[in-house]
Design a protein around this motif. Structure first.
Motif, PDB file in Angstrom:
ATOM      1  N   LEU A  25       0.834  -1.212   0.000  1.00 56.24           N
ATOM      2  CA  LEU A  25       0.000   0.000   0.000  1.00 56.24           C
ATOM      3  C   LEU A  25       0.864   1.256   0.000  1.00 56.24           C
ATOM      4  O   LEU A  25       0.626   2.196  -0.775  1.00 56.24           O
ATOM      5  N   ALA A  26       1.868   1.260   0.860  1.00 59.46           N
ATOM      6  CA  ALA A  26       2.721   2.439   0.962  1.00 59.46           C
ATOM      7  C   ALA A  26       3.472   2.674  -0.342  1.00 59.46           C
ATOM      8  O   ALA A  26       3.610   3.811  -0.809  1.00 59.46           O
ATOM      9  N   SER A  27       3.940   1.599  -0.944  1.00 56.13           N
ATOM     10  CA  SER A  27       4.685   1.711  -2.194  1.00 56.13           C
ATOM     11  C   SER A  27       3.788   2.240  -3.302  1.00 56.13           C
ATOM     12  O   SER A  27       4.182   3.133  -4.073  1.00 56.13           O
ATOM     13  N   ALA A  28       2.589   1.714  -3.378  1.00 55.85           N
ATOM     14  CA  ALA A  28       1.644   2.189  -4.400  1.00 55.85           C
ATOM     15  C   ALA A  28       1.303   3.661  -4.151  1.00 55.85           C
ATOM     16  O   ALA A  28       1.150   4.446  -5.098  1.00 55.85           O
ATOM     17  N   PHE A  29       1.211   4.032  -2.886  1.00 54.55           N
ATOM     18  CA  PHE A  29       0.927   5.433  -2.545  1.00 54.55           C
ATOM     19  C   PHE A  29       2.059   6.337  -3.039  1.00 54.55           C
ATOM     20  O   PHE A  29       1.815   7.394  -3.632  1.00 54.55           O
ATOM     21  N   VAL A  30       3.288   5.919  -2.799  1.00 48.41           N
ATOM     22  CA  VAL A  30       4.447   6.700  -3.249  1.00 48.41           C
ATOM     23  C   VAL A  30       4.416   6.892  -4.761  1.00 48.41           C
ATOM     24  O   VAL A  30       4.768   7.957  -5.276  1.00 48.41           O
ATOM     25  N   ASP A  31       3.959   5.877  -5.459  1.00 50.17           N
ATOM     26  CA  ASP A  31       3.944   5.933  -6.921  1.00 50.17           C
ATOM     27  C   ASP A  31       2.688   6.577  -7.482  1.00 50.17           C
ATOM     28  O   ASP A  31       2.532   6.658  -8.708  1.00 50.17           O
ATOM     29  N   GLY A  32       1.801   6.979  -6.611  1.00 52.39           N
ATOM     30  CA  GLY A  32       0.550   7.553  -7.106  1.00 52.39           C
ATOM     31  C   GLY A  32      -0.353   6.509  -7.719  1.00 52.39           C
ATOM     32  O   GLY A  32      -1.199   6.820  -8.562  1.00 52.39           O
ATOM     33  N   GLU A  33      -0.157   5.270  -7.329  1.00 48.76           N
ATOM     34  CA  GLU A  33      -0.948   4.180  -7.905  1.00 48.76           C
ATOM     35  C   GLU A  33      -1.958   3.612  -6.909  1.00 48.76           C
ATOM     36  O   GLU A  33      -2.596   2.604  -7.187  1.00 48.76           O
ATOM     37  N   ALA A  34      -2.078   4.248  -5.752  1.00 48.56           N
ATOM     38  CA  ALA A  34      -3.044   3.764  -4.769  1.00 48.56           C
ATOM     39  C   ALA A  34      -4.440   4.272  -5.138  1.00 48.56           C
ATOM     40  O   ALA A  34      -4.592   5.381  -5.667  1.00 48.56           O
ATOM     41  N   ARG A  51       6.755   4.101   6.653  1.00 49.31           N
ATOM     42  CA  ARG A  51       7.002   3.299   5.445  1.00 49.31           C
ATOM     43  C   ARG A  51       7.138   4.191   4.221  1.00 49.31           C
ATOM     44  O   ARG A  51       8.017   3.987   3.377  1.00 49.31           O
ATOM     45  N   ILE A  52       6.247   5.145   4.135  1.00 49.97           N
ATOM     46  CA  ILE A  52       6.293   6.040   2.964  1.00 49.97           C
ATOM     47  C   ILE A  52       7.607   6.817   2.948  1.00 49.97           C
ATOM     48  O   ILE A  52       8.220   6.993   1.889  1.00 49.97           O
ATOM     49  N   ALA A  53       8.049   7.253   4.109  1.00 46.10           N
ATOM     50  CA  ALA A  53       9.324   7.980   4.169  1.00 46.10           C
ATOM     51  C   ALA A  53      10.468   7.080   3.715  1.00 46.10           C
ATOM     52  O   ALA A  53      11.359   7.512   2.962  1.00 46.10           O
ATOM     53  N   GLN A  54      10.465   5.846   4.177  1.00 52.10           N
ATOM     54  CA  GLN A  54      11.522   4.912   3.758  1.00 52.10           C
ATOM     55  C   GLN A  54      11.496   4.708   2.246  1.00 52.10           C
ATOM     56  O   GLN A  54      12.535   4.733   1.580  1.00 52.10           O
ATOM     57  N   PHE A  55      10.315   4.510   1.724  1.00 55.67           N
ATOM     58  CA  PHE A  55      10.223   4.235   0.282  1.00 55.67           C
ATOM     59  C   PHE A  55      10.549   5.474  -0.539  1.00 55.67           C
ATOM     60  O   PHE A  55      11.090   5.365  -1.642  1.00 55.67           O
ATOM     61  N   ASN A  56      10.217   6.637  -0.010  1.00 59.80           N
ATOM     62  CA  ASN A  56      10.613   7.860  -0.720  1.00 59.80           C
ATOM     63  C   ASN A  56      12.132   7.978  -0.769  1.00 59.80           C
ATOM     64  O   ASN A  56      12.700   8.411  -1.783  1.00 59.80           O
TER      65      ASN A  56
ATOM     66  N   GLY B 162      10.678  -5.105  -3.613  1.00 55.92           N
ATOM     67  CA  GLY B 162      12.001  -4.626  -3.981  1.00 55.92           C
ATOM     68  C   GLY B 162      12.416  -3.426  -3.143  1.00 55.92           C
ATOM     69  O   GLY B 162      13.559  -3.330  -2.680  1.00 55.92           O
ATOM     70  N   ARG B 163      11.500  -2.544  -2.949  1.00 52.47           N
ATOM     71  CA  ARG B 163      11.812  -1.357  -2.135  1.00 52.47           C
ATOM     72  C   ARG B 163      12.071  -1.745  -0.682  1.00 52.47           C
ATOM     73  O   ARG B 163      12.914  -1.135  -0.011  1.00 52.47           O
ATOM     74  N   ARG B 164      11.326  -2.698  -0.207  1.00 56.50           N
ATOM     75  CA  ARG B 164      11.582  -3.135   1.176  1.00 56.50           C
ATOM     76  C   ARG B 164      12.980  -3.712   1.298  1.00 56.50           C
ATOM     77  O   ARG B 164      13.722  -3.418   2.229  1.00 56.50           O
ATOM     78  N   HIS B 165      13.347  -4.542   0.313  1.00 55.79           N
ATOM     79  CA  HIS B 165      14.726  -5.076   0.302  1.00 55.79           C
ATOM     80  C   HIS B 165      15.731  -3.937   0.315  1.00 55.79           C
ATOM     81  O   HIS B 165      16.687  -3.939   1.083  1.00 55.79           O
ATOM     82  N   LEU B 166      15.514  -2.974  -0.573  1.00 53.62           N
ATOM     83  CA  LEU B 166      16.463  -1.871  -0.684  1.00 53.62           C
ATOM     84  C   LEU B 166      16.527  -1.059   0.601  1.00 53.62           C
ATOM     85  O   LEU B 166      17.613  -0.668   1.044  1.00 53.62           O
ATOM     86  N   ALA B 167      15.375  -0.803   1.178  1.00 53.83           N
ATOM     87  CA  ALA B 167      15.358  -0.030   2.424  1.00 53.83           C
ATOM     88  C   ALA B 167      16.159  -0.746   3.498  1.00 53.83           C
ATOM     89  O   ALA B 167      16.924  -0.122   4.244  1.00 53.83           O
TER      90      ALA B 167
END
Lengths: 345, 200
Positions: A25-34, A51-56, B162-167
């Motif tokens: 969910l967080a990843s899709a949110f970062v990508d604007g795909e949520a 999570r969003i901060a990490q993925f950003n 993939g992002r979780r791995h990278l993080a």
């Protein structure tokens, strides 16, 4: 619209964990795909911000500007690609053009044969004039100082070792001897080959093997002569220094424990040096030929009769030496790289 | 001239059109290879293989997707193939000197962290490719799905993983990864499903 309740199972069929669902969910949110519903879920989840901060952070790192390659590399890339294009074009026009299609330069691909049969005679003529050929050939057939390393007997090894991948074995073997290292110098390549020779063959076998090679050489000289590459003359000097070595699976055991871990039952690999396609062909005749059905490239080249052996260039690229047997019995060696591009004939 | 027109000409043997296609898309293809490969040397080799693969395959390109999407797919596969070939070779292991037992300061810890070039090759290929296509090329999930011939949902989950791995690889000392922190979304196994259930 993605239904967030329908999270994708893992590739192994298991369901994702809760943490993975939250990550998704967080990843899709970062990508604007949520979806709108997912955005509401995320906004109500206190851990989502982390999570969003990490993925950003990850996204920023991955998307950081990439330094373009030097202009010379770019130019070399494009030149090699265009040389390949010209080569393929001339082959295609020679072999597949018909009165209906030859006049149209914008003919869509769908109207062409999907897999044109390559006329090797035409291919030889066109490649002889191709500037790309010399460049790629040099990676495989260099001067004697940077000799080609051939790894053979792989099919035999594969059958003895229970289905190991040919290329894996060849690559592992070459790597263990540093022959696959791009930084490998010519002298290292020679040294690796000499080490292989020393192990793979006893001194008593040496003379006999050389005799065999001489006989094979004379037998094959005439038939292989027609396929000589244009680099051959420039490489003549190196021919005399090229050594021939072959493993004798019946008589010699490797004393190197590392190598024996790869070749469990017997030394099954022979190392050769060659400076011309004919020299390579002559030496390869000492190896156990593999059926064309196991070749990755024979079908692409429309070769229906002959055999092949795996080879490896000094920079570790795995290829094939395919020996095409013509209808009149002529043996024509063809060296191809991993992409089935003809390096030398 | 559009890519489609250039493709048609290139398929007919027009060198200028083929060259224009390669020139136009070179930066993107190189960027894919650079991120997937992780270093300049491997990227250069992989990019060369990718360009050759594009040239060899142009005759079979059937316009079902855009040239851009198709060339990205070809390049991604060529890069991964090139890296697989290299990976098969044993890598010499150099003994590291004994680590200093003193606690490193913050600056040292930061400098010890892996760069993205070191981190990306550590994540599995199936996650790496979609992450690169998303974050380097800027494709949306549908385009990545088309490029990699995957279901869009699979792309979504692979990018997340993939992002979780990278993080985790880039900042392993961050204590609050997903495994150590409970999400309110995930208090119950079916919490997400429950929330999505339409009101009755």
């Amino acid at each position: 619209m993605t239904d967030p309740s329908d999270f994708n199972p893992r590739d192994d069929g298991t369901s994702p964990s809760d943490a993975e669902r939250a990550d998704e969910l967080a990843s899709a949110f970062v990508d604007g795909e949520a979806t709108a519903d997912e955005i509401i879920l995320i906004e109500n989840d206190p851990t989502s911000a982390e999570r969003i901060a990490q993925f950003n952070t990850v996204t920023s790192a991955v998307s950081a500007p990439i330094t373009p390659p030097p202009a010379a590399i770019r130019a070399a890339h494009l030149a090699a690609a265009m040389a390949e294009f010209e080569e393929n074009k001339s082959i295609d026009l020679t072999t597949s053009a018909s009165p209906a299609t030859a006049g149209s330069s914008a003919e869509p691909a769908s109207n062409k044969p999907a897999e044109p049969v390559i006329d090797l005679t035409a291919a030889r003529e066109s490649r002889a004039a191709s500037p790309a050929k010399a460049e790629r050939s040099n990676r495989w057939l260099m001067s004697a100082a940077a000799a080609l390393l051939v790894v053979g007997g792989i099919g035999f090894a594969s059958s003895r070792l229970g289905g190991s991948d040919d290329a894996d074995i060849a690559a592992d073997f070459a790597g263990a001897d540093d022959a696959g290292d791009e930084e490998t110098s010519a002298s290292n390549a020679e040294g690796a080959t000499e080490a292989l020779q020393a192990e793979a063959m006893g001194e008593s076998d040496d003379e006999a093997m050389e005799d065999d090679a001489m006989e094979e050489e004379s037998a094959m000289e005439e038939s292989a002569g027609s396929g000589a590459m244009e680099d051959e003359e420039a490489m003549e000097e190196g021919e005399e220094s090229a050594d021939v070595a072959a493993a004798d699976a019946d008589t010699e055991e490797s004393s190197d424990p590392n190598r024996s871990s790869v070749f469990v039952e017997a030394p099954l690999v022979a190392a050769f040096e060659a400076t011309t396609i004919n020299e390579l062909f002559e030496q390869a005749t000492l190896l156990e030929p593999l059926p064309l059905e196991e070749s990755l490239c024979a079908a692409d080249l429309a070769i229906v009769d002959g055999y092949w052996v795996p080879v490896e260039s000094i920079d570790g690229e795995i290829g094939e030496l395919i020996v095409q047997i013509s209808p009149d019995g002529e043996a024509i060696p063809i060296l191809v790289d991993a992409a089935c591009t003809v390096i030398a004939e | 001239m559009t890519d489609e027109e250039r493709v048609a000409l290139a398929q007919g043997g027009d060198s200028a059109a083929m060259n224009a296609l390669l020139e136009t898309h070179y930066e993107r293809l190189y960027a894919i290879c650079r991120r997937i490969a992780g270093n300049d040397a491997d990227a250069a080799d992989a990019c060369q293989e990718a360009l050759l693969a594009v040239v060899k395959g142009i005759g079979r390109f059937d316009n079902r997707s855009s040239f851009k999407t198709w060339s990205h797919r070809v390049a991604t596969n060529a890069c991964l193939d090139e890296l697989r070939r290299r990976k098969r070779r044993p890598i010499a292991v150099v003994d590291e000197p004994d680590r200093i037992s003193d606690e490193p300061d913050v600056a040292q810890r930061v400098s010890d962290r892996l760069t993205i070039d070191e981190a990306l090759p550590q994540i599995p290929e199936e996650f790496r490719a979609p992450v690169v296509l998303r974050d380097v090329i800027g494709m949306d999930y549908a385009e990545i799905a088309e490029t990699l011939e995957l279901a869009p949902g699979t792309v979504r989950s692979r990018i997340a993983r993939g992002r979780r791995h990278l993080a985790n690889v880039l900042a392993p000392d961050i204590p609050d990864g997903p495994d150590s922190q409970e999400s309110s979304l995930i208090g119950e196994p079916d919490a997400l499903g429950e929330r999505q259930r339409p009101p009755t």
